[in-house]
Design a protein around this motif. Structure first.
Motif, PDB file in Angstrom:
ATOM      1  N   SER A 144      86.311  35.258 150.204  1.00  0.00           N
ATOM      2  CA  SER A 144      85.418  36.269 150.335  1.00  0.00           C
ATOM      3  C   SER A 144      84.364  36.345 151.791  1.00  0.00           C
ATOM      4  O   SER A 144      83.209  36.609 151.603  1.00  0.00           O
ATOM      5  CB  SER A 144      84.276  34.416 150.213  1.00  0.00           C
ATOM      6  N   THR A 145      85.607  36.275 152.599  1.00  0.00           N
ATOM      7  CA  THR A 145      86.148  36.633 153.883  1.00  0.00           C
ATOM      8  C   THR A 145      86.270  38.920 153.787  1.00  0.00           C
ATOM      9  O   THR A 145      87.602  38.478 153.444  1.00  0.00           O
ATOM     10  CB  THR A 145      86.095  36.408 155.028  1.00  0.00           C
ATOM     11  N   ASP A 146      85.473  39.128 154.509  1.00  0.00           N
ATOM     12  CA  ASP A 146      86.233  40.794 154.187  1.00  0.00           C
ATOM     13  C   ASP A 146      87.147  41.074 153.102  1.00  0.00           C
ATOM     14  O   ASP A 146      87.688  41.531 152.864  1.00  0.00           O
ATOM     15  CB  ASP A 146      87.564  40.602 154.864  1.00  0.00           C
ATOM     16  N   VAL A 147      85.987  41.478 152.015  1.00  0.00           N
ATOM     17  CA  VAL A 147      86.231  41.618 151.061  1.00  0.00           C
ATOM     18  C   VAL A 147      86.161  42.835 150.565  1.00  0.00           C
ATOM     19  O   VAL A 147      85.413  43.592 151.056  1.00  0.00           O
ATOM     20  CB  VAL A 147      84.434  41.164 150.118  1.00  0.00           C
ATOM     21  N   PRO A 148      87.199  43.269 149.720  1.00  0.00           N
ATOM     22  CA  PRO A 148      87.854  45.235 150.025  1.00  0.00           C
ATOM     23  C   PRO A 148      86.896  45.990 149.294  1.00  0.00           C
ATOM     24  O   PRO A 148      85.863  45.458 149.124  1.00  0.00           O
ATOM     25  CB  PRO A 148      88.903  44.589 149.340  1.00  0.00           C
ATOM     26  N   THR A 149      86.822  47.269 149.660  1.00  0.00           N
ATOM     27  CA  THR A 149      86.464  47.784 149.708  1.00  0.00           C
ATOM     28  C   THR A 149      86.755  48.099 148.151  1.00  0.00           C
ATOM     29  O   THR A 149      88.181  47.882 147.663  1.00  0.00           O
ATOM     30  CB  THR A 149      85.886  49.675 150.423  1.00  0.00           C
ATOM     31  N   ARG A 150      85.591  48.426 146.965  1.00  0.00           N
ATOM     32  CA  ARG A 150      86.279  49.409 145.571  1.00  0.00           C
ATOM     33  C   ARG A 150      85.828  50.536 146.216  1.00  0.00           C
ATOM     34  O   ARG A 150      85.169  51.695 146.195  1.00  0.00           O
ATOM     35  CB  ARG A 150      85.400  48.966 144.473  1.00  0.00           C
ATOM     36  N   VAL A 151      87.304  51.536 145.905  1.00  0.00           N
ATOM     37  CA  VAL A 151      87.352  52.554 146.048  1.00  0.00           C
ATOM     38  C   VAL A 151      87.362  53.752 144.854  1.00  0.00           C
ATOM     39  O   VAL A 151      87.657  54.980 144.909  1.00  0.00           O
ATOM     40  CB  VAL A 151      88.681  52.365 146.699  1.00  0.00           C
ATOM     41  N   ARG A 152      87.901  53.177 144.031  1.00  0.00           N
ATOM     42  CA  ARG A 152      87.833  53.386 142.313  1.00  0.00           C
ATOM     43  C   ARG A 152      86.924  53.157 141.039  1.00  0.00           C
ATOM     44  O   ARG A 152      87.587  52.224 142.296  1.00  0.00           O
ATOM     45  CB  ARG A 152      88.831  54.281 142.782  1.00  0.00           C
ATOM     46  N   PRO A 153      86.995  53.800 140.540  1.00  0.00           N
ATOM     47  CA  PRO A 153      86.620  52.774 139.124  1.00  0.00           C
ATOM     48  C   PRO A 153      88.121  52.060 138.607  1.00  0.00           C
ATOM     49  O   PRO A 153      88.694  52.650 138.688  1.00  0.00           O
ATOM     50  CB  PRO A 153      86.223  53.701 138.091  1.00  0.00           C
ATOM     51  N   PRO A 154      87.482  50.284 138.036  1.00  0.00           N
ATOM     52  CA  PRO A 154      89.115  50.299 137.750  1.00  0.00           C
ATOM     53  C   PRO A 154      89.512  50.479 136.409  1.00  0.00           C
ATOM     54  O   PRO A 154      89.214  51.865 135.908  1.00  0.00           O
ATOM     55  CB  PRO A 154      87.865  48.813 137.001  1.00  0.00           C
ATOM     56  N   GLY A 155      90.933  50.795 135.923  1.00  0.00           N
ATOM     57  CA  GLY A 155      91.750  50.984 135.516  1.00  0.00           C
ATOM     58  C   GLY A 155      91.988  52.225 135.841  1.00  0.00           C
ATOM     59  O   GLY A 155      92.726  52.970 135.329  1.00  0.00           O
ATOM     60  N   GLU A 156      91.368  52.983 136.606  1.00  0.00           N
ATOM     61  CA  GLU A 156      92.527  54.384 137.097  1.00  0.00           C
ATOM     62  C   GLU A 156      93.968  54.971 137.187  1.00  0.00           C
ATOM     63  O   GLU A 156      94.149  55.373 136.991  1.00  0.00           O
ATOM     64  CB  GLU A 156      90.872  55.376 137.334  1.00  0.00           C
ATOM     65  N   LEU A 157      93.755  53.879 138.433  1.00  0.00           N
ATOM     66  CA  LEU A 157      94.841  54.088 139.603  1.00  0.00           C
ATOM     67  C   LEU A 157      95.511  53.230 139.570  1.00  0.00           C
ATOM     68  O   LEU A 157      94.502  52.376 140.194  1.00  0.00           O
ATOM     69  CB  LEU A 157      94.659  55.276 140.657  1.00  0.00           C
ATOM     70  N   PRO A 158      97.273  52.613 139.049  1.00  0.00           N
ATOM     71  CA  PRO A 158      97.225  51.645 140.278  1.00  0.00           C
ATOM     72  C   PRO A 158      97.130  51.767 141.587  1.00  0.00           C
ATOM     73  O   PRO A 158      97.546  52.335 142.316  1.00  0.00           O
ATOM     74  CB  PRO A 158      98.631  51.974 139.432  1.00  0.00           C
ATOM     75  N   GLN A 159      97.001  50.322 142.480  1.00  0.00           N
ATOM     76  CA  GLN A 159      97.475  49.890 143.463  1.00  0.00           C
ATOM     77  C   GLN A 159      97.719  48.443 143.817  1.00  0.00           C
ATOM     78  O   GLN A 159      96.426  48.261 144.024  1.00  0.00           O
ATOM     79  CB  GLN A 159      95.972  50.510 144.713  1.00  0.00           C
TER      80      GLN A 159
END
Length: 603
Positions: A144-159
């Motif tokens: 819950s600390t430093d929650v990552p940014t959502r950079v693209r819609p889910p399911g689009e690219l693997p990371q």
């Protein structure tokens, strides 16, 4: 092919591979577990970690397994799916209590996105580890600390990201009302008889040498236990291999239904139907006609592999410790895979049928999305110190050539934007958005195409030239003023003096930022607490105010330069030099903005 059909017994084969690995590489010890149908082999070699007088015993010597911890986490997650506590395609936000995910996109993140690393979350390095076990936080606090940014819609690219597994661990905890470690102990370890496995940060058994504490010789501890915090033995992991190969049951103890095990092993995501993809938390890998589902892992001084051949009822687990643990581990893994899933390397070399379609759109440099998709000040760490870009070009005969570091590979197009390696069993895919080629997928590694000015070599030269130019103002103007006072020369117009002060403040913001950042890093490193990279304090963002103020001053300097040219103020040489200094500052601040080192970020 089962090991029993081989002339060399499995035990002898494993002994030889282990001895060869420990002889050829600087590794202190390793443990191996192999399951072949009903046959189970566990063995240990060398000595326990930092304990040269204590031999490795497969049933008691602890090893760190790094990201192979995720296999346990995804097994636990499938348990709550199996018990109808959560649907794989349901939004995880509906069940999470400890953390709220950003609602950046309309499509919600589901468990299946976490399990296939397609959540669209950026990679988060901060908060993943600490250097002292006393700094390890409760999982709920970590995720819950430093929650990552959502950079693209889910399911689009693997990371691939540790946060996905850590969040899954918290999802298990929030749904079941138990701490993640407690749930796993009661529902995985205890029924399977994995009595030596633990997510405890620093179990004393890791270093059994008399008089040596774990804290004395280890300075890496996972702060996201479901992703990288497991300590276990070869014998315990043999039980986990068995449960995955025996339809969820071992010695009468069932932890998953047969259907749930099949669900874990089936393909859940692939970038293209011809490519290997992801099972439920496990990576697919083709070896000739055989299909593996596997996961590797590594933390400092440890390297591990967990692999299943579900259709052959074969599984293997290998973990080693030492400076060359990764090489030693891979030596054994390669030998075992060649025994159970041999690959015919005598096949003909593939040749292209002509120039690839859209060949003119493919060439260029591609950088890992771990860097390009990062929206925080961690971006330069990923860009400068992790991974290398891939350079792509098309040869005259139609072969696609990729170069990454010292490695060069050749590919032939098998359908538009899909390429097959000329010799290996590997695929490469170009991804397009709005009809434009934007990404390269080398397996499940995603790389974004970058422009000329985004290349590190180009930016390096720009930074040097811009810094030298900017410093001619920051250092040259005061020096010139002192010389004039000494020689009694004529002072510049008041407007030029004011303009130089503004530009000087803008340029000064750059070295001041370096000094402040370096001072904070040194101060935190000397303190009794987590490092700046491990866990930046909440006030750390204030550091980026310094260059931001400098950038604002530079904007003012642009105004002075523009007015001077419009009014023909000052001498021509003064205007040219002043403008050059301002342009140098602009270039440097653009670089800081590109690497997310300003307080105001547009990435």
């Amino acid at each position: 092919m089962a090991a029993t059909t081989q002339e060399t017994s499995l035990e002898t084969f494993v002994d030889d591979a282990a001895d060869r690995a420990l002889t050829e590489y600087d590794a202190g010890g390793l443990t191996i577990a192999v399951v072949d149908g009903d046959d189970v082999l566990t063995s240990g070699y060398g000595h326990a970690f930092r304990s040269e007088d204590v031999p490795v015993h497969a049933n008691e010597t602890l090893f760190r397994v790094g990201s192979v911890s995720k296999v346990v986490t995804w097994t636990a997650a499938m348990q709550i799916v199996d018990r109808d506590r959560v649907e794989p395609d349901a939004p995880v936000d509906d069940h999470l209590e400890a953390v709220d995910l950003p609602e950046t996109f309309d499509d919600p993140i589901a468990l299946e996105h976490l399990a296939t690393h397609t959540s669209g979350l950026e990679v988060r390095g901060r908060g993943d580890s600490v250097r002292n076990p006393e700094y390890v936080r409760p999982l709920a606090e970590s995720v819950s600390t430093d929650v990552p940014t959502r950079v693209r819609p889910p399911g689009e690219l693997p990371q691939y990201t540790n946060y996905a597994a850590a969040l899954t661990g918290q999802l298990v905890a929030d749904i079941t009302g138990q701490r993640f470690g407690s749930f796993v102990a009661e529902n995985v370890f205890e029924p399977l008889g994995m009595s030596n496995s633990t997510f405890q940060p620093a179990p004393p058994e890791l270093v059994p040498a008399e008089g040596t504490a774990v804290e004395d010789v280890v300075n890496f501890y996972s702060d996201v236990a479901p992703a990288s915090g497991l300590h276990t033995t070869g014998a315990d992991m043999a039980r986990l291999l068995q449960v995955h190969l025996n339809g969820g049951v071992v010695d009468g103890e069932r932890i998953l239904s047969e259907r749930a095990v099949d669900e874990m092993h089936r393909q859940w995501y692939t970038p293209h139907e011809r490519m290997d993809g992801m099972a439920f938390g496990l990576f697919e890998e083709s070896r000739g006609d055989a299909r593996l589902v596997r996961h590797g892992g590594g933390v400092p001084q440890f390297a591990c592999e967990f692999a299943l051949l579900p259709e052959d009822s074969v599984g293997l687990f290998v973990v080693a410790h030492g400076d060359e643990a990764s090489d030693a581990k891979q030596e054994v893994v390669d030998a075992l895979l060649e025994r159970f899933a041999p690959v015919d390397s005598s096949g003909a070399r593939r040749t292209p049928d002509g120039t690839p379609q859209r060949a003119d759109e493919l060439g260029g440099r591609y950088r890992s999305v771990n860097t390009t998709d990062n929206a925080t000040a961690e971006k330069p760490i990923y860009g400068l110190f992790t991974g290398q870009p891939i350079d792509v070009r098309v040869a005259a005969d139609g072969r696609l050539i990729t170069e990454q570091g010292e490695s060069t590979d050749e590919w032939v197009e098998v359908e538009p934007l899909v390429f097959e390696h000329v010799e290996k069993d590997a695929m490469l895919l170009f991804h397009e958005e709005n009809g434009e080629v934007t990404h390269l997928l080398d397996g499940l590694g995603a790389y974004e195409r970058i422009g000329y000015l985004e290349q590190l070599s180009v930016q390096g030269w720009l930074a040097v030239i811009a810094a030298v130019t900017a410093l001619t103002g920051l250092l040259g103007w005061p020096a010139a003023a002192g010389w004039r006072r000494y020689r009694g020369g004529e002072s510049p117009p008041p407007s030029a003096t004011r303009a130089r002060w503004v530009a000087g403040v803008g340029v000064a913001g750059l070295p001041l930022f370096v000094l402040v950042l370096g001072g904070v890093a040194i101060a935190m490193a000397s303190m009794d607490g987590p490092t700046l990279f491990n866990r930046p304090p909440t006030w750390f963002e204030v550091v980026f105010v310094v260059p931001t103020l400098g950038a604002l001053a530079t904007v003012g300097a642009v105004g002075y330069a523009g007015r001077a040219w419009l009014r023909h103020d000052w001498t021509l040489a003064t205007r040219v030099h002043y403008s050059a200094v301002v342009v140098g500052a602009i270039v440097l601040y653009w670089l800081l903005q590109y690497w997310n080192l300003l307080w105001i970020r547009t990435g």
